[in-house]
Design a protein around this motif. Structure first.
Motif, short mmCIF file in Angstrom:
data_model
loop_
_atom_site.label_atom_id
_atom_site.label_comp_id
_atom_site.label_asym_id
_atom_site.label_seq_id
_atom_site.Cartn_x
_atom_site.Cartn_y
_atom_site.Cartn_z
N GLN A 126 0.82 -1.22 0.00
CA GLN A 126 0.00 0.00 0.00
C GLN A 126 0.86 1.26 0.00
N LYS A 127 1.92 1.27 0.75
CA LYS A 127 2.80 2.45 0.83
C LYS A 127 3.43 2.74 -0.54
N ALA A 130 0.73 4.13 -2.86
CA ALA A 130 0.48 5.54 -2.50
C ALA A 130 1.56 6.45 -3.09
N SER A 136 -2.11 9.54 -0.31
CA SER A 136 -1.74 9.10 1.03
C SER A 136 -2.07 7.61 1.19
N ARG A 137 -1.42 6.98 2.17
CA ARG A 137 -1.72 5.57 2.46
C ARG A 137 -3.17 5.42 2.91
N TYR A 138 -3.69 6.46 3.56
CA TYR A 138 -5.07 6.41 4.04
C TYR A 138 -6.06 6.41 2.87
N SER A 141 -5.98 3.03 1.42
CA SER A 141 -6.73 2.15 2.32
C SER A 141 -8.23 2.30 2.11
#
Length: 166
Positions: A126-127, A130, A136-138, A141
């Motif tokens: 995920q990082k 992103a 962003s990772r969020y 997510s």
């Protein structure tokens, strides 16, 4: 493989292609699709016009893994030689990159969600996704939560098992 002549008449069906037909029938696919004549004719009729506007284009139908536990792809490609119009329709298990466009359409994934799933298929965390997408990772997510909800999966591993046949 199903061989269809330029007149859209089925000229032959290999034993392997015939073996897929019960899986398609058991999966609840409509009659036209598990009949080699109609599946081949439908794909063959789409292949030739597509080649006029998009060289290299190969129309494909992906059938969901409702019963067989795997997605099935029917893909048509014209045969070379003499302009006969003959088309070969390949019947195979659909996984990975071959499946992603149909999978995304089937589950109603947005273009961004499809992009993220493609990065997951490539093995990115995920990082990393992103960073590549400038998000962003969020945000990644949140997109993944939406994908899990739409596909009724609970994790990255479960999602990849569906897409990669694992």
């Amino acid at each position: 493989m199903i061989l269809v002549g330029g007149d859209h008449v089925v000229r032959g069906v290999t034993a392997q292609a015939r073996a897929w037909l019960p899986e398609l029938r058991d999966a609840g696919v409509s009659d036209w699709l598990f009949s080699p004549q109609w599946a081949a004719v439908a794909l063959a009729s789409e292949t030739l016009p597509a080649l006029d506007t998009q060289p290299g284009a190969r129309p494909m139908v992906c059938v969901p893994a409702a019963h067989a536990g795997r997605w099935v792809a029917l893909q048509a490609q014209p045969l070379e030689g003499g302009g006969s119009g003959d088309v070969a329709v390949v019947v195979q298990a659909a996984t990975g990159e071959l499946l992603l466009p149909a999978f995304a359409a089937w589950y109603g994934l947005t273009p961004r969600e499809r992009c993220i799933v493609g990065h997951l298929q490539a093995g990115l965390a995920q990082k990393q996704i992103a960073h590549r997408l400038g998000l962003s990772r969020y945000t990644i997510s949140d997109h993944l939560k939406a994908v899990f909800l739409k596909t009724q999966t609970c994790s990255r591993d479960e999602l990849m098992a569906i897409l990669c046949g694992g």
